[in-house]
Scaffold this active site. Structure first.
Site, mmCIF file in Angstrom:
data_model
loop_
_atom_site.group_PDB
_atom_site.id
_atom_site.type_symbol
_atom_site.label_atom_id
_atom_site.label_comp_id
_atom_site.label_asym_id
_atom_site.label_seq_id
_atom_site.Cartn_x
_atom_site.Cartn_y
_atom_site.Cartn_z
ATOM 1 N NE ARG A 70 5.590 1.245 -4.416
ATOM 2 C CZ ARG A 70 5.903 1.660 -3.076
ATOM 3 N NH1 ARG A 70 7.219 2.363 -2.359
ATOM 4 N NH2 ARG A 70 5.330 1.944 -2.009
ATOM 5 C CG HIS A 148 3.395 -2.224 4.897
ATOM 6 N ND1 HIS A 148 3.842 -4.080 4.863
ATOM 7 C CD2 HIS A 148 3.402 -1.878 4.061
ATOM 8 C CE1 HIS A 148 4.318 -3.874 3.774
ATOM 9 N NE2 HIS A 148 3.986 -2.363 3.467
#
Ligand SMILES: [Zn+2]
Length: 468
Positions: A70, A148
């Site tokens: 993803r 992230h």
């Protein structure tokens, strides 16, 4: 004769959400707004449906050392929508790493192919190491349990698009595994930086770790109030309130505790995280589930439900049609936020380019301790990139000397509180209990840090007779 490494050109890396200033995040969001204005799907306004040509002629290289389809697709889509091209190394089993090539070498070579690199790696701090060796900008696409940053940008942008209130007026509840989720740690730091109130709703035994509390309090100016039940149907869950310190207001309002409670009677956002079963031994761990019954409480009347996806049962599918659910919009914003970031890093956006620095990072407010590997203390985090056998020779034992005093690994940001400072001039040491941050900073060029008194003694240092 040793070959002199040419000094790296001024560039800009993003390996942590904290690499971006508040102003830069705002600028990035304005860029994203502009992209949606001109390129959104008329039937789905959060989705980019046109391809521009701002990054025409540029190549994005995606180096994925662990599978994350993803994230990779989202970055590749973002670059293609900007009119650029992509190259990917997405199968670690057949990549150069499997043949024993270090990350440092791979990044140096890939810098010749691509104009911007995205790195995904299982080791904490890998993105920082890659950035040190790359001659083009590096974006962290997730490094172990560390950071992230594009996920955090996407989360913040979703709040901004889906809630009319300003960040400083938002009450954001975070639910689920607050202990092991890197997404949550980056998210709460960012919320604190933008002044939002944070309501913690951890699953049993999965509370926010002490070091995160400590950083919120010491570095993000937060005040922590505790002890109220969360309400709803998750009766076993305690709630804590992390309220940004607003000195002017605090002096005006006598009873701030009442103010905090009033604010928390309205929850603007519930951020749900997945139960990471691989991290917990008990398969039947009790975990809060967000469903219609939970959201019946009147304080959730105008809430927005976010989830970084994928979900594994903590979010009831019956909510998907509820107008408060915005997690699929959140996933769509991932593309536009990455487009905006790439644009500002390459300098091809409508908004001005991110500031460039020699070496790729702005100056830190903390002094840096920097020794060759094996000299003294190394990072306490066993998953840090400095402990990777292949990468060790490309790393230094590098720490920021943070007020406390504590040592924060430059790569993975793990803090070490207990260490012994030995002075190479006097050949003496004493434990940090007696050293202040100021005295350590002053002596830093001649100091070597050791993990224990025994280690310092084994290296030939003797105890200092009295504290300085
Ligand atoms: Zn580390």
């Amino acid at each position: 004769m040793a070959k002199k490494r040419s000094s790296p050109a001024a560039l800009r890396h993003v390996t942590s959400i904290n690499d971006l200033s508040k102003d830069e995040v705002e600028r990035l969001f304005r860029e994203a707004d502009g992209i949606l204005e001109t390129s959104a799907d008329p039937h789905a306004p959060h989705r980019v449906a046109r391809t521009g040509d701002g990054a025409k002629g540029f190549i994005l290289g995606a180096l994925f050392y662990e599978p994350s389809t993803r994230t990779r697709l989202s970055f590749e889509t973002a670059m293609l929508r900007l009119g650029g091209a992509t190259i990917s190394s997405a199968d670690p089993a057949t990549s150069s790493a499997a043949k024993g090539e270090s990350l440092a070498d791979t990044v140096r070579v890939a810098s010749n192919y691509a104009d911007i690199l995205v790195l995904r790696h299982p080791r904490d701090g890998a993105a920082r190491l890659a950035a040190e060796y790359a001659s083009v900008p590096v974006i962290n696409g997730g490094d172990g349990a560390h950071e992230h940053p594009t996920q955090t940008l996407c989360d913040l942008y979703t709040l901004r698009r889906q809630q009319p209130r300003k960040f400083k007026d938002l009450n954001v509840a975070v639910s689920g595994d607050l202990k092991g989720s890197r997404t949550i740690h980056s998210f709460v730091y960012a919320l604190a930086r933008f002044g939002a109130n944070i309501v913690l709703m951890p699953a049993k035994g999965m509370g926010l770790p002490d070091h995160v509390f400590e950083r919120l309090r010491d570095e993000f100016n937060c005040e922590i109030a505790s002890g109220r039940a969360a309400g709803g149907n998750v009766s076993a869950v305690d709630a804590l309130y992390v309220t940004p310190n607003r000195p002017h207001q605090l002096s005006l309002i006598a009873n701030t505790e009442i103010e905090v409670r009033d604010e928390a009677d309205r929850i603007d956002v519930v951020y749900v995280t997945r139960f990471q079963k691989e991290r917990w031994k008990e398969a039947k761990q009790e975990y809060p589930k967000i469903d219609r019954a939970f959201l019946k409480d009147k304080r959730y009347a105008n809430t927005r439900i976010l989830h970084p996806l994928p979900r594994v049962g903590e979010l009831d599918t019956s909510l998907d049609e509820d107008e408060r659910a915005v997690y699929f919009e959140q996933a769509a914003y991932g593309v536009v936020v990455r487009m905006a970031l790439i644009s500002l890093m390459l300098g091809v956006g409508e908004q001005s380019e991110l500031a460039r620095h020699d070496g790729g990072f702005g100056a830190s407010k903390w002094p840096v301790y920097d020794r060759p590997p094996g000299t003294g203390l190394s990072c306490a985090n066993p998953n840090c990139i400095v402990h990777d056998e292949l990468e060790r020779k490309h790393c230094r034992d590098k720490f920021h000397l943070v007020e406390g005093p504590k040592l924060r690994c430059v790569y993975c940001e793990t803090d070490t509180h207990e260490f012994v400072a030995a002075d190479t001039r006097s050949h003496r040491f004493h434990s940090t209990g007696k050293d202040t941050w100021e005295s350590l900073t002053k002596a830093l060029p001649s100091l070597i840090f050791y993990p224990t008194l025994d280690a310092a003694a084994a290296a030939g240092y003797s105890p200092r007779r009295r504290a300085v």
